[in-house]
Scaffold this active site. Structure first.
Site, PDB file in Angstrom:
ATOM      1  N   GLU A  13      -4.108   9.147  11.611  1.00  0.00           N
ATOM      2  CA  GLU A  13      -4.423   8.186  10.564  1.00  0.00           C
ATOM      3  C   GLU A  13      -3.981   6.769  10.915  1.00  0.00           C
ATOM      4  O   GLU A  13      -4.682   5.799  10.611  1.00  0.00           O
ATOM      5  CB  GLU A  13      -3.740   8.636   9.267  1.00  0.00           C
ATOM      6  N   ASP A  14      -2.824   6.626  11.577  1.00  0.00           N
ATOM      7  CA  ASP A  14      -2.203   5.304  11.737  1.00  0.00           C
ATOM      8  C   ASP A  14      -2.154   4.781  13.168  1.00  0.00           C
ATOM      9  O   ASP A  14      -1.644   3.680  13.399  1.00  0.00           O
ATOM     10  CB  ASP A  14      -0.761   5.341  11.195  1.00  0.00           C
TER      11      ASP A  14
END
Length: 722
Positions: free
Chosen positions: A93-94
Site C-alpha cells: 500500500e505505501d
C-alpha cells in the site's frame, strides 16, 4: 503512507527498531521453530528496507508500527506466516513494492495475506464512506480465503488506536467511530475479548474524551469505597470452595468504561444505577465443577432473579462459554460472578486465536474457528446479494449488534439471533429458500404471523407454500442483515422476470397491430435495434418496457423497421388493449388513490421504474397524464382476473354498541376481509366508518354493500375513489 497510523506517547521517539525486532524474536522463540523465527526476522529486514525514510506523525521510523502489530499477534500465539504478513502489511500500500516481490521472498501465502489487508489505493472513490465500504468488501473477500486477514487487521487497528492522539481531532473522531461500529464488534464476534475491550475503551476515549475522563474518575472513586466489601465476598467464596475441596482461581473483574457508558445510555440511568461494575471470575478444571461452584455461590449469597445465564450449555455465537450469575452481597451490593474452565477462559480472551491450527496439520477446527468461518460465509452471501458496497457495510453493522436471543428448530437445534428478530428472520436463518416461501409459523405449537418478534427458548416451525414469494413489506420489520439482503435480492430478481414477461406482452400487442409477431423479426434487424438501444439481448429491452423505461409501440416500430418517432403515422392500427389478470406481480400496480377493481373501466400509464400503473378512468389524478399520450397503455380487465383487491368504502351508521361487530360479521360472511378501519363521530348519535376491504371485483363489492344496507344501523354507504 498508511492512513491511520500515528504515534504513541508511551514509546520514546526514535526508539531503535532493531531492538524491538530482537524483542519480538525472543518472544517467538517460546513457541516457533528457529527457522520460522529467522524467517520473521528476514521479514523485518525486508520491511525496514521498503519503509526506509518513511516516518510516522510522531517522527518515529515507520517500521515501528508493523513491528507493534506483529507483537500483538505474537502474544496471541499466531503462526510465522501471519507474523511476516503483519510486518509487511503496509508494504504494498505505501511503497513501490509489488505483491510478486513478497511472494518470491516469503511465499504466496504471505503475499496473499498482505494483499488482503492492503487498501484499494488505485481507485478514486466519490466519498470516504464509499472508500471505506469498498475496502471493507475487499477485506471480507480476503477473509473468506484466509481468516488470518482479519486478525492482522484487528492488530493493525489496535496499535493505530493506541497511537491516535497526534491525529487532528476530526480524524480521531472518524477513526474512533469506525472502530466502535465495525472493528470492536468484529473482535467480539470472533471472541477476541481482550482486543475488543481495549478497542472499545480507546475508541470511547478518542470519540468522547470528556465523558471518558469523568466516568474513569467516578469508577476510581467507587473502587476505593467498595474494595472492603468485594474483599469480603472474595474471601467468603474462596473459603466455601476450599471447604468443598474445589481447586479454583478467583480473579477480580471490573466492567470496562465503554460497557458502563453503553449501559447508562441504553437504560437512561445514572452511574449509581449501574450495579454490576465489579465482579469475579472463577476458573476451575472441568465443566462439572463449574456447576458445583454455581451452587456454592447461590448458597453463600442470594442470586438476583432473572440474571442466571448458562452459556456453557448454549454457547454464544462466537464460541464463548461461561456461567453468569449476579449475587446480592453485603450491604446489598450486587456482584456478577462468571464461572468457567481454564480452556473456556482462554477462548473468552483470545477467541479464534486461542486454538490457532496450522493448515498443514489438518486437525479439526475449534468451536470458535468453526463459528468464525460460518460468520464469514454469511458475510460472503450478504455481499453477493447487496446492491452496492454502502448497503453491504450497513448490513454488516446491523449484523454485528451484540444482543442476542436463542430459539430452537423443531429438531432441537439452537439458532442464535439478534434481539427483536422475527419469524421471517428465523426462516432466512434456516435457509434462503425457506425464507422465500414462508407464509406463517408455529411458535411453541401456536400459529403466529410472520412479523412476530421471537423470544429466547421458543421453538419455531416455519410453514411454507410452493407459490409463496417474498413481500416488500417484510423489509419494514426484519432485523437481520441476511434476511434484509436476501429479500431485496429476490424482489429484484422477481421484478426483473415479471418486467420481462410484461414487456414482451406489450411489444407483442404493438407488433400485432402492425400485422407482425416477434418471430417475424429477422436476426439482422434485431441486432441493429439492440445496437441502437445499447442492449445486449432482446429480453433486456422487454424488461425495460415492462418497467416503463421504454414505450412498447416505439420498440415495435424499431423492430418492424418503421422509421420515425410519431405513434400515429405509419401504424396500421392501434395495439389492442392489454388484458390485466391481476397476477402480473410488482410490474403492474394499482393506484391507491382510486383503488380500481375488476369490472371498473381502467386506464394504464407507463411509469419509469414502476412498470404500468392502473387507474380508474374516473380518477382525478389521471389529469396530469392528459398531455403525455405517449405514456398511455390501453388496458382492460381480463374476464378471468384473479386475486383480491383493496377497495375503500364509507359507511354512515347510528352510533350504538355492537354496530362495528355487525358490520364486520356481514363482511366476513361474504368472504371478505377488513384491511383497515377508521371511525369518526359525527353529531353525537352518528358515526362515520371508513373501511378498506379485500374484494374479488365489482360484483363481489356490490353484494357486500347490498347486505350492509340491510342493517338497521346503516344510514348511508358509498364507495370512496379519492
Amino acid at each position: 503512507m498508511a492512513s491511520d497510523s500515528a504515534s504513541v506517547a508511551s514509546e520514546p521517539a526514535g526508539a531503535d527498531a532493531a531492538v524491538r525486532a530482537t524483542e519480538l524474536c525472543s518472544l517467538l522463540e517460546n513457541y516457533l521453530e528457529p527457522r520460522q523465527v529467522q524467517t520473521v526476522h528476514q521479514a523485518f529486514l525486508f520491511g525496514e528496507k521498503a519503509h526506509s525514510g518513511q516516518r510516522r506523525l510522531s517522527g518515529e521510523p515507520y517500521i515501528t508500527h508493523p513491528l507493534a502489530v506483529a507483537r500483538t499477534l505474537a502474544e496471541m500465539g499466531l503462526d510465522a506466516e501471519s507474523l511476516c504478513a503483519a510486518i509487511l502489511h503496509d508494504v504494498i500500500e505505501d511503497t513501490p513494492t509489488a505483491k510478486a516481490e513478497i511472494a518470491d521472498a516469503f511465499g504466496v501465502e504471505v503475499a496473499q495475506l498482505v494483499d488482503g489487508v492492503s487498501k484499494l489505493t488505485q481507485i478514486n472513490f466519490r466519498s470516504k464512506a464509499e472508500a471505506q465500504a469498498e475496502n471493507f468488501r475487499k477485506m471480507v473477500l480476503a477473509m473468506s480465503q484466509d481468516i488470518r486477514v482479519i486478525l492482522i487487521k484487528l492488530a493493525d487497528r489496535l496499535h493505530n488506536m493506541r497511537t491516535i492522539w497526534v491525529m487532528p481531532r476530526s480524524k480521531r473522531a472518524r477513526i474512533a467511530r469506525e472502530t466502535l461500529e465495525i472493528y470492536a464488534p468484529i473482535a467480539q464476534r470472533l471472541g477476541i475479548n481482550s482486543v475488543r475491550i481495549e478497542l472499545e475503551d480507546l475508541g470511547f476515549a478518542a470519540l468522547y474524551p470528556m465523558r471518558y475522563r469523568v466516568l474513569k474518575e467516578r469508577v476510581r472513586r467507587q473502587r476505593g469505597t467498595r474494595r472492603e466489601l468485594l474483599d469480603t465476598v472474595a474471601d467468603a467464596l474462596q473459603d466455601s470452595l476450599a471447604g468443598a475441596d474445589i481447586d479454583a482461581r478467583i480473579i477480580g473483574r471490573e466492567k470496562h468504561l465503554w460497557s458502563i457508558y453503553q449501559k447508562m445510555r441504553s437504560k437512561q440511568a445514572g452511574f449509581h444505577d449501574v450495579f454490576d461494575i465489579y465482579g469475579f471470575r472463577v476458573v476451575v478444571d472441568d465443566v462439572d465443577t463449574c456447576y458445583r461452584v454455581l451452587g456454592h455461590c447461590h448458597g453463600l449469597y442470594k442470586p438476583l432473579p432473572g440474571r442466571l445465564k448458562d452459556y456453557i450449555a448454549i454457547p454464544k455465537i462466537n464460541g464463548y462459554q461461561s456461567l453468569h450469575t449476579t449475587l446480592v452481597g453485603p450491604r446489598r451490593i450486587q456482584v456478577e460472578v462468571q464461572i468457567r474452565t481454564a480452556e473456556m477462559d482462554r477462548v473468552a480472551e483470545s477467541g479464534i486465536a486461542a486454538h490457532w491450527i496450522y493448515k498443514e496439520d489438518g486437525a479439526a477446527s475449534s468451536v470458535a474457528q468453526t463459528r468464525a468461518r460460518e460468520w464469514v460465509h454469511g458475510l460472503m452471501e450478504m455481499q453477493e446479494n447487496a446492491g452496492n458496497s454502502l448497503e453491504f457495510i450497513e448490513n454488516v453493522k446491523i449484523d454485528l449488534l451484540p444482543d442476542e436471543i436463542y430459539v430452537f428448530t423443531p429438531k432441537g437445534e439452537i439458532l442464535e439471533m439478534p434481539k427483536g428478530a422475527t419469524v421471517v428472520d428465523f426462516a432466512y436463518a434456516v435457509h434462503s429458500d425457506v425464507g422465500d416461501a414462508c407464509i406463517a409459523a408455529n411458535i411453541d405449537h401456536r400459529l403466529a404471523p410472520l412479523r412476530t418478534p421471537l423470544e429466547t427458548g421458543q421453538t419455531v416451525e416455519i410453514i411454507t407454500a410452493p407459490v409463496a414469494r417474498p413481500n416488500p413489506a417484510w423489509l419494514d420489520f426484519v432485523v437481520t442483515a441476511k434476511a434484509r439482503t436476501a429479500i431485496r435480492h429476490r424482489l429484484k430478481r422477481l421484478q426483473s422476470r415479471e418486467a420481462e414477461h410484461l414487456g414482451r406482452r406489450l411489444v407483442e400487442q404493438a407488433l400485432d397491430a402492425l400485422g407482425m409477431t416477434v418471430d417475424d423479426i429477422s436476426d439482422r434487424q434485431t441486432r441493429t435495434v439492440l445496437e441502437e438501444l445499447g442492449a445486449d439481448q432482446l429480453d433486456t429491452v422487454f424488461a425495460e418496457v415492462g418497467l416503463g423505461k421504454r414505450m412498447p409501440w416505439l420498440v415495435a416500430r424499431r423492430l418492424s423497421g418503421i422509421s420515425g418517432e410519431s405513434r400515429e403515422t405509419g401504424l396500421d392500427g392501434r395495439p389492442g388493449p392489454m388484458q390485466v389478470r391481476g397476477n402480473e406481480g410488482t410490474v403492474v400496480t394499482f393506484a391507491r388513490c382510486c383503488r380500481p377493481i375488476p369490472g371498473d373501466s381502467i386506464v394504464g400509464f407507463a411509469s419509469a421504474g414502476r412498470g404500468v400503473v392502473i387507474h380508474d378512468q374516473s380518477c382525478n389524478n389521471i389529469r396530469e397524464y392528459r398531455n403525455h399520450p405517449e405514456k398511455w397503455v390501453d388496458v382492460q380487465w381480463d374476464a378471468m382476473a384473479e386475486g383480491e383487491y383493496p377497495v375503500a368504502i364509507t359507511i354512515e351508521v347510528m352510533n350504538r354498541r355492537g354496530v362495528l361487530a355487525s358490520v364486520a360479521a356481514v363482511i366476513s360472511d361474504l368472504d371478505s376481509n377488513i384491511d383497515a378501519v377508521e371511525i369518526e363521530e359525527k353529531e353525537g348519535m352518528i358515526a362515520i366508518m371508513r373501511l378498506v376491504l379485500s374484494v374479488h371485483g365489482r360484483v363481489h363489492l356490490a353484494r357486500i354493500m347490498r347486505r350492509l344496507r340491510g342493517l338497521s344501523a346503516v344510514l348511508r354507504i358509498n364507495r370512496r375513489r379519492g
